[in-house]
Design a protein around this motif. Sequence first.
Motif, short mmCIF file in Angstrom:
data_model
loop_
_atom_site.label_atom_id
_atom_site.label_comp_id
_atom_site.label_asym_id
_atom_site.label_seq_id
_atom_site.Cartn_x
_atom_site.Cartn_y
_atom_site.Cartn_z
N GLY A 226 8.00 4.43 15.99
CA GLY A 226 7.05 3.81 15.07
C GLY A 226 6.75 4.61 13.82
N MET A 227 7.57 5.60 13.49
CA MET A 227 7.33 6.42 12.30
C MET A 227 7.55 5.60 11.03
N ILE A 228 6.66 5.80 10.04
CA ILE A 228 6.76 5.11 8.77
C ILE A 228 7.88 5.74 7.93
N VAL A 229 8.87 4.93 7.59
CA VAL A 229 10.01 5.40 6.81
C VAL A 229 9.81 5.13 5.32
N SER A 230 9.20 4.01 5.01
CA SER A 230 8.93 3.64 3.61
C SER A 230 7.58 2.94 3.53
N HIS A 231 6.80 3.29 2.49
CA HIS A 231 5.46 2.73 2.34
C HIS A 231 5.08 2.83 0.87
N PRO A 232 4.35 1.83 0.32
CA PRO A 232 3.91 1.92 -1.08
C PRO A 232 3.11 3.19 -1.36
N ALA A 243 1.09 2.83 14.74
CA ALA A 243 -0.22 2.85 15.41
C ALA A 243 -1.32 3.28 14.44
N ASP A 244 -0.99 4.16 13.50
CA ASP A 244 -1.99 4.62 12.52
C ASP A 244 -2.40 3.50 11.57
N LEU A 245 -1.53 2.51 11.39
CA LEU A 245 -1.84 1.41 10.46
C LEU A 245 -2.74 0.35 11.08
N TYR A 249 -4.87 -2.69 9.49
CA TYR A 249 -4.47 -4.06 9.81
C TYR A 249 -4.70 -4.30 11.29
N PRO A 250 -5.91 -4.73 11.69
CA PRO A 250 -6.24 -4.87 13.11
C PRO A 250 -5.28 -5.76 13.90
N GLY A 251 -4.68 -6.75 13.25
CA GLY A 251 -3.76 -7.65 13.95
C GLY A 251 -2.51 -6.96 14.47
N LEU A 252 -2.21 -5.77 13.95
CA LEU A 252 -1.02 -5.05 14.40
C LEU A 252 -1.11 -4.63 15.87
N ILE A 253 -2.32 -4.47 16.37
CA ILE A 253 -2.49 -3.99 17.75
C ILE A 253 -1.78 -4.91 18.73
N ASN A 254 -1.91 -6.22 18.54
CA ASN A 254 -1.32 -7.17 19.47
C ASN A 254 0.16 -7.43 19.21
N GLU A 255 0.64 -7.04 18.03
CA GLU A 255 2.03 -7.34 17.66
C GLU A 255 2.95 -6.13 17.69
N SER A 256 2.40 -4.94 17.93
CA SER A 256 3.19 -3.71 17.83
C SER A 256 4.42 -3.73 18.74
N SER A 257 4.26 -4.21 19.96
CA SER A 257 5.38 -4.21 20.91
C SER A 257 6.51 -5.11 20.42
N ASN A 258 6.16 -6.27 19.86
CA ASN A 258 7.19 -7.18 19.32
C ASN A 258 7.88 -6.56 18.12
N ILE A 259 7.09 -5.92 17.26
CA ILE A 259 7.66 -5.30 16.05
C ILE A 259 8.65 -4.21 16.42
N LEU A 260 8.26 -3.31 17.32
CA LEU A 260 9.09 -2.16 17.65
C LEU A 260 10.26 -2.51 18.57
N SER A 261 10.22 -3.72 19.15
CA SER A 261 11.33 -4.14 20.01
C SER A 261 12.42 -4.86 19.22
N THR A 286 20.98 -2.20 11.95
CA THR A 286 21.94 -1.11 11.79
C THR A 286 21.30 0.25 12.01
N ALA A 287 20.11 0.44 11.45
CA ALA A 287 19.44 1.74 11.56
C ALA A 287 18.32 1.74 12.59
N ASP A 288 18.15 0.62 13.33
CA ASP A 288 17.06 0.50 14.30
C ASP A 288 15.71 0.67 13.61
N TRP A 289 15.56 0.02 12.48
CA TRP A 289 14.31 0.00 11.73
C TRP A 289 13.80 -1.43 11.69
N VAL A 290 12.56 -1.57 11.22
CA VAL A 290 11.99 -2.91 11.05
C VAL A 290 11.25 -2.95 9.71
N LEU A 291 11.39 -4.07 9.02
CA LEU A 291 10.75 -4.26 7.72
C LEU A 291 9.50 -5.13 7.89
#
Length: 363
Positions: A226-232, A243-245, A249-261, A286-291
Amino acid sequence: MKQVKKRIKWTLFVAVSLPLCLLAIAIQFFNYKAINEQSIGHIEAIVQKEAAEITLEFDMLFQKAEQVAHLSSTTLMTHPTMNVVDIFELLKNNVQQKEIFGSCIAFEPFVFDPDLELFAPYVCEDKSKSPPFRFLDIAEDAYDYRDSDWYKKPTELKKPIWTKPYFDEGAGNILMSTYSVPLMSNKDKVWGVATIDIALDKISVISNSNNQLKGSSLIIVECSDGMIVSHPDSSHIMESTLADLTSHYPGLINESSNILSGKSGHFKSKKLGRKDLWIIYHPIPTADWVLLAVVDNSSVTTPMWKLMKNNALLLVLALAIMFLVVYFATTVVMRPTVPILAAIGKLSSGDFTARIHNTKGNN
């Protein structure tokens, strides 16, 4: 009698106009719901399309880096006796490729030269020089590369790998991600590694330059931890995780598993102290990242309210025309009652000679 006539006339007018007004309000309400859903669906489609296009751009970049690394590997295995000058020339040609920051050939101990334990020629971009390249031997000028992930993992696994983003202190001296290809002998023995480096600041430039969504920001997250690779905000890059975000963005708590999978999806969130936001996520396999595309809700509501305003103006105009029609219609309807009301007025005042004459029509 005039008062009676006016009262009847306005009673008719209100009886017809009130239902029209209620009907108009109902139409506008259902229009709002329909337009709101259409606007949200439209912005979702735009963001998902943009995310897919940016993801494709990154995939093409990573695939290009992989191709260059494999080509270097093939060249070295085809010409295992290449001298130092030829190797540095090969690496320089690699770095001249667009978006590639650095390239290295790292050898196993005493493989390149029986009198030299470690040798890792490296070329990277350096715009302060002319030509804009820096040449060094990582083993001599930087560090012992044998414990670095970019060297250790491909030699152990005997297969190409993308490293997690890291700061290459002493060599590239920037945040980067490296693609490493093991150099194999006919006996399936590793005798070195060929690498290509991608700078994370270029990743941010690519994502921002391709972002066509007004009022949105793009975040890239590494899926394994879950490390941030790119951010404004560059202070988050390699310093914060997904997790720090969640505090922003409180909605990330419930979606983190889907995002990282590595799944695709979207959800609505609320940033502290701000309006609602839409967050759309799309994997970069390709790089196992998520946008992640963070879109301000105003991007959804602004076109919706503009359309609602236009619809409301048309509806008001239509009501005004209908009210005029109803007003003149009630006037026409009341016209035959004029002689009747006049005669009733005379009769009520004691004039029993008053007569009601026949009116036109049968209403």
